[in-house]
Design an enzyme around this catalytic site. Structure first.
Site, PDB file in Angstrom:
ATOM      1  N   GLU A 187       8.301-102.113  51.615  1.00  0.00           N
ATOM      2  CA  GLU A 187       7.309-103.166  51.821  1.00  0.00           C
ATOM      3  C   GLU A 187       6.204-103.077  50.766  1.00  0.00           C
ATOM      4  O   GLU A 187       5.606-104.056  50.387  1.00  0.00           O
ATOM      5  CB  GLU A 187       6.639-103.043  53.204  1.00  0.00           C
ATOM      6  CG  GLU A 187       7.574-102.920  54.384  1.00  0.00           C
ATOM      7  CD  GLU A 187       7.989-101.483  54.684  1.00  0.00           C
ATOM      8  OE1 GLU A 187       7.270-100.783  55.414  1.00  0.00           O
ATOM      9  OE2 GLU A 187       9.046-101.064  54.183  1.00  0.00           O
ATOM     10  N   ARG A 198      14.425 -87.253  59.339  1.00  0.00           N
ATOM     11  CA  ARG A 198      14.890 -87.012  60.717  1.00  0.00           C
ATOM     12  C   ARG A 198      16.396 -87.191  60.849  1.00  0.00           C
ATOM     13  O   ARG A 198      17.014 -86.643  61.752  1.00  0.00           O
ATOM     14  CB  ARG A 198      14.094 -87.883  61.696  1.00  0.00           C
ATOM     15  CG  ARG A 198      12.639 -87.381  61.819  1.00  0.00           C
ATOM     16  CD  ARG A 198      11.766 -88.337  62.606  1.00  0.00           C
ATOM     17  NE  ARG A 198      11.584 -89.623  61.969  1.00  0.00           N
ATOM     18  CZ  ARG A 198      10.654 -89.895  61.063  1.00  0.00           C
ATOM     19  NH1 ARG A 198       9.797 -88.969  60.669  1.00  0.00           N
ATOM     20  NH2 ARG A 198      10.558 -91.098  60.532  1.00  0.00           N
TER      21      ARG A 198
END
Length: 180
Positions: free
Chosen positions: A100, A63
């Site tokens: 993560e 984006r």
């Protein structure tokens, strides 16, 4: 709510449990789809850098490409994409970073930024700061000078802003959301 009183945050849709259960996904495509909202976001992302020398706009996949293209157009400057490994056709430099749930690699064309060029990094969302941190390292390796990082959304609980500020970055965000 009238268009004159809306903020950038008002244009962003939240989708629960996407892409995984427990995640509140902040969907900026609703902001991009609205001409007033999109213009507002671009103008506000640029505002802190008014009057500063900027040679290139760097957008982080994916984006950040939309935002970076619009900002580069607005400033009449070049646009440089930083992409996931294997997506760019020319000679690239790579930077691994932690997620993560593992590790990823970002790449940039090695000749996209010249030593001493002033660079603004843009993306839609600042979470842990890993992707932007990798982008910073790539830009600095080729001698680019980063004037700042501009994001639409910050998720402060994930610590990305603190990480980027520890790297000496000037960070600008348009809005914040709680949680991940």
């Amino acid at each position: 709510m009238s268009p004159q009183t809306k903020t950038v945050k008002d244009y962003i849709r939240t989708i629960a449990d996407f892409p995984h259960e427990g995640i509140m996904f902040r969907d900026v495509t609703t902001l991009f789809a609205d001409p007033r909202g999109f213009r507002m976001a671009i103008d506000q992302m640029l505002h802190p850098w008014a009057g500063q020398q900027i040679d290139k706009i760097v957008g982080l996949e994916a984006r950040g490409f939309i935002l970076g293209g619009a900002i580069a157009h607005q400033l009449s400057k070049g646009f440089v994409p930083i992409r996931k490994k294997g997506k760019l056709p020319g000679q690239t430099i790579s930077q691994a970073y932690k997620l993560e749930y593992g590790e990823a690699v970002m790449e940039m064309h090695e000749d996209a930024i010249q030593p001493g060029e002033k660079v603004l990094i843009v993306d839609d969302l600042l979470a842990t700061g890993g992707t932007c941190g990798a982008g910073i390292k790539l830009i600095e390796r080729v001698g680019g000078e980063i004037v700042g990082c501009s994001f639409i959304v910050d998720l402060p609980e994930l610590g990305g802003r603190k990480l980027l500020e520890k790297l000496g970055m000037n960070v600008h965000v348009l809005c914040e959301f709680d949680g991940a």
